[in-house]
Design a protein around this motif. Structure first.
Motif, short mmCIF file in Angstrom:
data_model
loop_
_atom_site.label_atom_id
_atom_site.label_comp_id
_atom_site.label_asym_id
_atom_site.label_seq_id
_atom_site.Cartn_x
_atom_site.Cartn_y
_atom_site.Cartn_z
N LYS A 1 0.78 -1.06 -0.04
CA LYS A 1 0.31 -0.06 -0.30
C LYS A 1 0.69 1.20 -0.41
N VAL A 2 1.94 1.58 0.40
CA VAL A 2 2.68 2.77 0.35
C VAL A 2 3.48 2.17 -1.17
N HIS A 3 3.12 2.50 -1.83
CA HIS A 3 3.92 2.24 -3.41
C HIS A 3 2.96 3.13 -4.14
N ALA A 4 3.43 4.49 -3.83
CA ALA A 4 3.40 5.81 -4.41
C ALA A 4 2.99 5.68 -6.09
N LEU A 5 1.80 5.91 -6.45
CA LEU A 5 1.22 5.71 -8.28
C LEU A 5 2.93 6.33 -8.60
N PRO A 6 3.57 7.59 -8.82
CA PRO A 6 4.53 7.70 -9.72
C PRO A 6 5.86 6.13 -9.68
N HIS A 7 5.76 5.43 -8.43
CA HIS A 7 6.70 4.77 -8.54
C HIS A 7 6.08 3.58 -8.63
N ARG A 8 4.66 3.64 -9.10
CA ARG A 8 4.06 1.97 -9.63
C ARG A 8 4.06 2.35 -11.06
N VAL A 9 3.65 3.76 -11.67
CA VAL A 9 4.23 3.52 -13.53
C VAL A 9 5.72 3.62 -13.62
N ARG A 10 6.21 3.70 -12.43
CA ARG A 10 7.60 3.67 -13.62
C ARG A 10 7.72 2.35 -13.28
N HIS A 11 7.03 1.33 -12.36
CA HIS A 11 7.54 -0.20 -12.58
C HIS A 11 6.66 -0.97 -14.20
N LEU A 12 5.73 -0.23 -14.28
CA LEU A 12 5.09 -0.58 -15.21
C LEU A 12 5.97 -0.48 -16.21
N ILE A 13 6.10 0.91 -16.44
CA ILE A 13 7.82 1.10 -18.06
C ILE A 13 8.53 -0.51 -18.05
N ALA A 14 9.17 -0.51 -16.87
CA ALA A 14 10.31 -1.33 -16.72
C ALA A 14 9.89 -2.84 -16.82
N THR A 15 8.23 -3.22 -16.59
CA THR A 15 7.64 -4.30 -17.09
C THR A 15 7.21 -4.75 -18.35
N ALA A 16 7.01 -3.53 -19.33
CA ALA A 16 6.62 -3.39 -20.85
C ALA A 16 7.86 -3.34 -21.46
N LEU A 17 8.82 -2.97 -20.81
CA LEU A 17 10.67 -2.83 -21.94
C LEU A 17 10.60 -4.49 -21.46
N VAL A 18 10.64 -5.71 -20.30
CA VAL A 18 11.08 -6.03 -20.25
C VAL A 18 10.41 -7.63 -20.83
N ALA A 19 9.44 -6.91 -21.24
CA ALA A 19 7.94 -8.50 -21.61
C ALA A 19 8.20 -7.86 -23.73
N ARG A 20 7.89 -6.65 -24.07
CA ARG A 20 8.73 -6.43 -25.49
C ARG A 20 10.09 -6.80 -26.14
N SER A 21 11.44 -7.30 -25.02
CA SER A 21 12.81 -7.73 -25.74
C SER A 21 12.14 -9.15 -25.54
N GLN A 22 11.25 -9.69 -24.81
CA GLN A 22 11.46 -10.75 -25.14
C GLN A 22 9.71 -11.38 -26.10
N GLY A 23 9.43 -10.42 -27.06
CA GLY A 23 8.14 -11.17 -28.00
C GLY A 23 7.31 -10.47 -26.88
N ARG A 24 6.73 -10.04 -25.72
CA ARG A 24 5.51 -11.29 -25.31
C ARG A 24 4.95 -9.36 -25.78
N ASP A 25 4.53 -9.08 -26.59
CA ASP A 25 3.65 -7.84 -26.97
C ASP A 25 2.19 -7.43 -26.30
N ARG A 26 1.66 -8.17 -26.43
CA ARG A 26 0.04 -9.10 -25.79
C ARG A 26 0.72 -8.29 -24.02
N GLU A 27 1.81 -9.18 -23.29
CA GLU A 27 1.71 -8.86 -21.21
C GLU A 27 2.58 -6.54 -21.97
N ALA A 28 3.16 -6.17 -22.06
CA ALA A 28 3.95 -4.86 -22.64
C ALA A 28 2.44 -4.17 -22.83
N LEU A 29 2.10 -4.60 -24.39
CA LEU A 29 0.11 -3.11 -24.57
C LEU A 29 -0.40 -3.24 -22.95
N ALA A 30 -0.45 -4.51 -22.21
CA ALA A 30 -1.36 -4.03 -20.99
C ALA A 30 -0.59 -3.21 -20.05
#
Length: 854
Positions: free
Chosen positions: A268-297
């Motif tokens: 719960k202590v995870h503020a929204l800006p930190h969450r947004v930054r984490h989502l960017i990293a998640t998308a980049l890792v997913a795209r690098s491995q060809g999982r574009d649908r996960e990246a788009l989500a």
């Protein structure tokens, strides 16, 4: 000598304290030790106070300090409240409290309080992207703590300064500051400061491609963050380690770090800006491995978070910082969605439309329609409302529009005038900016606590509902630019509900052309290159350099390459084909244009969809209307009167300041169209009376004056030499269903990146109007030499008035008026006819009457 006497006093008092403590301890045993400690503490404090006061006057100062200490506590409490507001995203509220603390006389006399306030202002400025201010405030903190002995506080202030220097791109300065922070803090360094410092050093090393050092710092940050349960920093360290593993082609390690990150991110202590930054990293890792649908989500969740941040933090508090900060990720999101669309993936079109909606989301409609009416003096207890009305009073006095009305009662203007005087009567620009911030804060209060209400990011605006219900086409466009590459992302929604996304790359030449026609490229000074048709002529604005701009040069050239090139850039090929095959004399479709701020100033009507002929412009093949955001279509109806309530057939006008010959043309046209139903206001007071919420409503309002292109609530009309009517003052007025403002720039909106599209048109739409017709560039006025047509703007709106009186829908009426005048004038260049645009929430279906019949 004075210095030795001061030291002697300290020595004597210290010896007395120690002697008394020891003797008490030996005499009384256990309780004596307690007394000794208490007395020693008291005497040490007394030593420091006495050492700073060398006379009876110093003793009086001690008394003053004690009195001030009672005033400090409320200020420190207020400082804590400001931090809480900033953490929750209410930067406007935090800034208001910070200003109040800074203005208090005690703050200047208590250095520690001033330093704490500087730290808060550093954080606020940093969040806004104002890094110069943030650095200045951080340096003030560092200077204060260098003089003291609190190593923890010094290291924290150095850590803050290092982060700001990092954001400014001065990595070498940042590294030196951050290393000093580690050395200054040592074992006394706050754990969170240590973790952040290690993370910043890791990012600096990563930017240098020194992956070994970056990995070492990131691992140190992860270890310390996990131990101290600093969850956001733990996630950030794991995300960075995962991205470095991808760069080293270690996909298994990257997934391992991302799994650890996911296990922490849901705290719960995870503020929204930190969450947004984490989502960017998640998308980049997913795209690098060809999982574009996960990246788009992940990208969709990221954009939803960014929209929440922008909605919650208001206008001036977002600025262009968030647009720039996430521009690369936003471009990647659209690229991923479009690639999936081309592969035929289910849901890709929905995702593309959702990205467009989130990227252009605004809370403007609900905020302004909330109103500013105050029924009783007791409501002044609301500090936001008191501030709003105080500024409105000061602005009305400055602009010469003090006429009272029920929305701002006379008693309230009188009472709030003193508040405005006490505030130091800020300069005009500061007053408008402050008003925008306060109105934004009041909106969030009305929403019940933030951006998750009815107009929050989860309340999506869908173009299909509008297109199908109205039988029109909707074209949403957004310019994406991360500094290295640029694209126009667009979505065309047809009347049958089908949607067609497109992503057009913008090369250097097209980017230059786009900048020229929107006016973002500065004026040239080669007057000798002026085309023959660019002979002198008046405009309805103070625009002395207008004829030296590339924008003007394109507009006076009917054969400019810009009109065909930009058609291919801003419209999908299928829509161009449909429009090219449309008979301009027959049934033409309605086309609602929803561009972002970067594309709003494109003269859309001049775009060429047919390669040859005088009737190949976009205006010839469609009924055009514009809207800055689809969110203006959602929710309650405007406060304008419904049909049949007595407003039909009634019109008012305010015609002043522009060429008298053109005004005579307009006045005659209004008299012919409305007869006894038209009221001609003869001065600013008459106009304000016509717009007073307490007066009987009108169906049509017309104003032909000079305008300006100032942004936000400073956007204004010049009513006479001493009277200005700004968008700020318009917040208290009520507008007719159709408002025609044939003034230069009157259809422009706040084009600063990251801001809501505020200006005269959107204030009018939110205060009763369904349609605003205004000028998107300097409108021609007066006579032109030679045989060319004069009074172009006046003659177009003269035709428009007659069509409106006949009941023709405003956007359709504008198209017919422009086409009829163009035909009569021999098809002149776009400068003389393309400047007037219709901004509306109610675009009519296809025009089923021949324009020649108008």
């Amino acid at each position: 000598m004075a210095r030795r006497r001061q030291v002697s006093w300290k020595t004597i008092l210290a010896v007395m304290a120690v002697s008394y403590a020891v003797s008490s301890a030996l005499r009384t045993g256990r309780w004596g030790w307690v007394a000794a400690v208490l007395l020693l503490t008291l005497l040490v404090v007394g030593t420091r106070v006495v050492a700073g006061h060398r006379s009876i006057r110093g003793i009086a100062g001690m008394s003053q300090a004690l009195r001030e200490s009672r005033a400090v506590q409320p200020l420190t409490d207020a400082l804590a409240r400001a931090y809480d507001l900033a953490t929750s995203g209410d930067l406007s509220g935090a800034m208001r409290i910070a200003d109040e603390i800074g203005a208090h006389p005690v703050t200047a006399r208590v250095p520690l309080l001033a330093a704490s306030l500087a730290m808060l202002r550093c954080d606020l400025a940093q969040t806004q992207g104002d890094f110069e201010t943030a650095e200045r405030e951080a340096l003030a903190c560092v200077r204060f703590h260098r003089q003291g002995t609190n190593r923890s506080a010094l290291s924290e202030s150095l850590e803050k300064l290092g982060k700001v220097q990092l954001l400014l791109g001065r990595n070498e300065d940042a590294e030196r500051t951050l290393v000093e922070s580690l050395e200054a803090g040592g074992s006394q360094m706050y754990p969170i400061s240590r973790v952040r410092t290690e993370l910043y050093l890791a990012n600096i090393a990563h930017d240098r491609s020194d992956l070994e050092r970056a990995r070492a710092h990131a691992l140190a940050a992860r270890k310390s963050a996990a131990k101290r349960r600093c969850h956001p920093q733990h996630v950030a360290a794991c995300d960075l380690l995962a991205l470095m593993a991808i760069e080293d082609e270690r996909p298994d390690e990257a997934l391992r770090w991302m799994r650890e990150s996911e296990g922490v991110v849901h705290h719960k202590v995870h503020a929204l800006p930190h969450r947004v930054r984490h989502l960017i990293a998640t998308a980049l890792v997913a795209r690098s491995q060809g999982r574009d649908r996960e990246a788009l989500a992940a990208y969709l969740e990221m954009m939803r978070g960014v929209a929440t941040l922008r909605t919650g933090w208001g206008w001036r508090d977002a600025q262009s910082y968030y647009v720039d900060l996430y521009s690369e990720s936003e471009l990647s999101a659209f690229t991923t969605a479009h690639a999936l669309y081309l592969k035929g993936e289910d849901g890709a079109v929905d995702a593309f439309g959702r990205l467009l909606d989130l990227g252009n989301r605004t809370a403007l409609r609900r905020m302004l329609r909330g109103g500013l009416a105050v029924e009783a003096p007791a409501e002044l207890d609301d500090p936001d409302m008191a501030g709003i009305l105080g500024l409105l009073s000061a602005i009305a006095e400055r602009e010469g529009t003090q006429t009272a009305n029920p929305a701002v009662p006379g008693w309230l203007l009188a009472e709030s005038a003193q508040d405005a005087a006490d505030a130091g009567r800020p300069e005009a620009a500061q007053a408008y900016e402050r008003l925008e911030t306060l109105v934004s804060a009041r909106f969030r209060q009305a929403m019940g606590g933030g951006p998750d209400g009815p107009d929050g990011p989860d309340d999506a605006a869908d173009a299909r509902e509008y297109a199908v219900a109205r039988g029109v086409h909707v074209l949403q466009t957004r310019l994406l630019d991360d500094g290295e590459q640029a694209c126009v992302a667009g979505l065309w929604t047809a009347p049958d509900g089908s949607r067609h996304p497109f992503l057009h790359p913008v090369d250097t030449e097209r980017k230059r052309l786009l900048g020229e026609v929107t006016g973002t490229i500065a004026a040239r000074h080669d007057e000798d290159a002026t085309p023959p048709e660019a002979a002198p002529g008046e405009v309805r604005a103070q625009a002395p350099n207008w004829r030296a701009t590339p924008r003007y040069r394109h507009l006076v050239d009917r054969n400019s390459e810009a009109w065909a090139v930009l058609t291919g850039l801003l419209l999908p090929p299928e829509l161009v084909t449909l429009l090219r095959d449309t008979d301009p004399e027959g049934d033409v479709p309605g086309l609602l244009l929803v561009p972002d701020a970067s594309l709003w100033r494109v003269p859309w009507a001049a775009l060429r969809v047919a390669p040859t002929g005088h009737e190949g412009h976009l205006l010839d093949r469609a009924i055009l209307a514009m809207l800055p955001s689809l969110s203006l279509l959602t929710g309650t109806r405007p406060t304008a009167p419904p049909p049949g309530d007595g407003a039909a057939g009634r019109a008012f006008s305010y015609l002043a300041g522009v060429h008298p010959g053109g005004l005579a043309v307009e006045r005659d046209a209004l008299d012919a169209a409305y007869g006894a139903g038209v009221t001609h206001a003869t001065g600013p007071a008459g106009l304000l009376t016509a717009l007073d919420p307490g007066e009987a409503p009108y169906a049509v309002g017309a104003a032909s004056v000079h305008g300006n292109s100032r942004p936000g609530l400073a956007h204004a009309l010049l009513l006479d030499r001493g009277t200005t009517l700004s968008a700020a003052r318009m917040l208290t007025l009520r507008f007719p269903r159709t408002l025609v403002v044939s003034a230069c720039f009157s259809a422009e909106l706040d084009g600063r990146r990251g801001t809501d599209p505020l200006g005269i048109p959107t204030v009018a739409l939110c205060r009763g109007a369904d349609t605003v017709i205004g000028g998107i560039f300097p409108l021609p006025d007066g006579e032109l030499p030679g045989n060319r047509p004069d009074h172009a703007t006046a003659k177009v709106v003269a035709i428009l008035y007659g069509l409106l009186a006949e009941g023709v829908p405003p956007s359709t009426a504008l198209r017919r008026a422009q086409r009829q005048w163009r035909r009569d004038a021999g098809h002149p260049p776009p400068w003389l006819w393309a400047g007037l645009v219709s901004i509306t929430t109610h675009l009519a279906p296809a025009d089923r009457r021949s324009p020649r019949a108008a």
